[in-house]
Motif scaffolding. Structure first.
Motif, PDB file in Angstrom:
ATOM      1  N   THR A  15       0.518   5.605 -32.752  1.00 47.40           N
ATOM      2  CA  THR A  15      -0.333   5.262 -33.890  1.00 47.40           C
ATOM      3  C   THR A  15      -1.590   4.581 -33.379  1.00 47.40           C
ATOM      4  O   THR A  15      -1.611   4.034 -32.275  1.00 47.40           O
ATOM      5  N   TYR A  16      -2.635   4.648 -34.177  1.00 48.37           N
ATOM      6  CA  TYR A  16      -3.898   3.992 -33.850  1.00 48.37           C
ATOM      7  C   TYR A  16      -4.511   3.467 -35.142  1.00 48.37           C
ATOM      8  O   TYR A  16      -4.228   3.980 -36.226  1.00 48.37           O
ATOM      9  N   PRO A  17      -5.350   2.430 -35.026  1.00 47.84           N
ATOM     10  CA  PRO A  17      -5.962   1.858 -36.236  1.00 47.84           C
ATOM     11  C   PRO A  17      -6.956   2.845 -36.846  1.00 47.84           C
ATOM     12  O   PRO A  17      -7.618   3.596 -36.132  1.00 47.84           O
TER      13      PRO A  17
ATOM     14  N   ALA B  38     -14.662   5.211 -39.146  1.00 45.21           N
ATOM     15  CA  ALA B  38     -14.587   6.578 -38.637  1.00 45.21           C
ATOM     16  C   ALA B  38     -14.143   6.543 -37.179  1.00 45.21           C
ATOM     17  O   ALA B  38     -14.614   5.719 -36.403  1.00 45.21           O
ATOM     18  N   ILE B  39     -13.227   7.423 -36.837  1.00 42.05           N
ATOM     19  CA  ILE B  39     -12.744   7.479 -35.461  1.00 42.05           C
ATOM     20  C   ILE B  39     -12.647   8.941 -35.040  1.00 42.05           C
ATOM     21  O   ILE B  39     -12.178   9.780 -35.793  1.00 42.05           O
TER      22      ILE B  39
ATOM     23  N   TYR C 221      -8.187   4.856 -27.010  1.00 43.21           N
ATOM     24  CA  TYR C 221      -7.380   3.778 -27.576  1.00 43.21           C
ATOM     25  C   TYR C 221      -5.920   3.895 -27.129  1.00 43.21           C
ATOM     26  O   TYR C 221      -5.268   2.900 -26.819  1.00 43.21           O
ATOM     27  N   LEU C 222      -5.408   5.132 -27.099  1.00 41.09           N
ATOM     28  CA  LEU C 222      -4.003   5.354 -26.751  1.00 41.09           C
ATOM     29  C   LEU C 222      -3.782   5.438 -25.241  1.00 41.09           C
ATOM     30  O   LEU C 222      -2.651   5.652 -24.784  1.00 41.09           O
TER      31      LEU C 222
ATOM     32  N   GLY D  85      -4.256   8.399 -38.174  1.00 45.93           N
ATOM     33  CA  GLY D  85      -3.630   7.225 -37.585  1.00 45.93           C
ATOM     34  C   GLY D  85      -2.334   7.527 -36.845  1.00 45.93           C
ATOM     35  O   GLY D  85      -1.746   6.639 -36.246  1.00 45.93           O
ATOM     36  N   TYR D  86      -1.898   8.778 -36.862  1.00 45.22           N
ATOM     37  CA  TYR D  86      -0.634   9.163 -36.230  1.00 45.22           C
ATOM     38  C   TYR D  86      -0.836  10.367 -35.310  1.00 45.22           C
ATOM     39  O   TYR D  86      -1.500  11.329 -35.681  1.00 45.22           O
ATOM     40  N   GLN D  87      -0.230  10.300 -34.124  1.00 41.49           N
ATOM     41  CA  GLN D  87      -0.255  11.394 -33.152  1.00 41.49           C
ATOM     42  C   GLN D  87       1.159  11.606 -32.636  1.00 41.49           C
ATOM     43  O   GLN D  87       1.974  10.676 -32.629  1.00 41.49           O
ATOM     44  N   VAL D  88       1.448  12.821 -32.187  1.00 34.77           N
ATOM     45  CA  VAL D  88       2.706  13.099 -31.497  1.00 34.77           C
ATOM     46  C   VAL D  88       2.383  13.707 -30.142  1.00 34.77           C
ATOM     47  O   VAL D  88       1.415  14.448 -29.998  1.00 34.77           O
ATOM     48  N   GLN D  89       3.217  13.364 -29.170  1.00 30.00           N
ATOM     49  CA  GLN D  89       3.052  13.857 -27.809  1.00 30.00           C
ATOM     50  C   GLN D  89       4.328  14.596 -27.440  1.00 30.00           C
ATOM     51  O   GLN D  89       5.430  14.063 -27.607  1.00 30.00           O
ATOM     52  N   CYS D  90       4.178  15.840 -26.967  1.00 33.56           N
ATOM     53  CA  CYS D  90       5.359  16.613 -26.606  1.00 33.56           C
ATOM     54  C   CYS D  90       4.999  17.668 -25.567  1.00 33.56           C
ATOM     55  O   CYS D  90       3.853  17.776 -25.141  1.00 33.56           O
ATOM     56  N   SER D  91       5.975  18.444 -25.196  1.00 37.51           N
ATOM     57  CA  SER D  91       5.781  19.498 -24.205  1.00 37.51           C
ATOM     58  C   SER D  91       4.938  20.630 -24.791  1.00 37.51           C
ATOM     59  O   SER D  91       5.220  21.113 -25.888  1.00 37.51           O
TER      60      SER D  91
END
Length: 160
Positions: free
Chosen positions: A26-28, A32-33, A41-42, A137-143
């Motif tokens: 997650t990130y704030p 605007a981002i 940030y991550l 505000g949400y990311q997922v990391q996967c293969s």
């Protein structure tokens, strides 16, 4: 003190249902981002954080392209990758009704309908790739392999 419950997005639920391992980030979201700022940030390499772009082809078909956040989609290369004469970016106002996602929170996973999906070819060299989790505000990391298999996606050179 109340226990903080991690919010799950439809993307996370889909990955869990398909038994695809992922890491949520997650990130704030105040102000605007952009994708490069999210990657920074991550603490992620900008080449491993991908943005999802939706286009409409000359034939009327819709296509999803995922490219590194610091790059720009080459519409001619994108059209060639999906066998279209041309493709154009989908107007922002059409994104939510078509995909179920808002601008800035669009994920290739869990759209209302699965559209042909193409990742930039550099995804093949990555151990993990990060995409939107379907909500700002949400990311997922996967293969990348798991993601390409799930989406029946392919790879091509689609950036400028």
């Amino acid at each position: 003190m109340a226990k903080h419950k991690e919010e799950k997005t439809n993307v996370m639920r889909t990955l869990e249902q398909k038994k695809i391992p992922y890491t949520a980030h997650t990130y704030p979201t105040d102000g605007a981002i952009d994708g490069v700022s999210v990657a920074t940030y991550l603490g992620q390499d900008v080449r491993a954080v991908f943005k999802t772009l939706v286009t409409k082809g000359a034939s009327g078909g819709y296509y999803v392209f995922d490219i590194p956040v610091a790059e720009n989609l080459d519409l001619k290369k994108a059209a060639k990758a999906v066998g279209e004469k041309s493709v154009a970016m989908l107007p922002q106002k059409e994104l939510l009704p078509l995909t179920g996602y808002v601008h800035g929170g669009c994920s290739p996973v869990g759209m209302k309908k699965q559209f042909p999906t193409v990742f930039h070819e550099t995804v093949e060299a990555l151990d993990t790739v990060m995409v939107s989790a379907g909500k700002i505000g949400y990311q997922v990391q996967c293969s990348p392999d798991d993601l390409l298999t799930l989406l029946r996606g392919k790879t091509a050179d689609i950036i400028v």
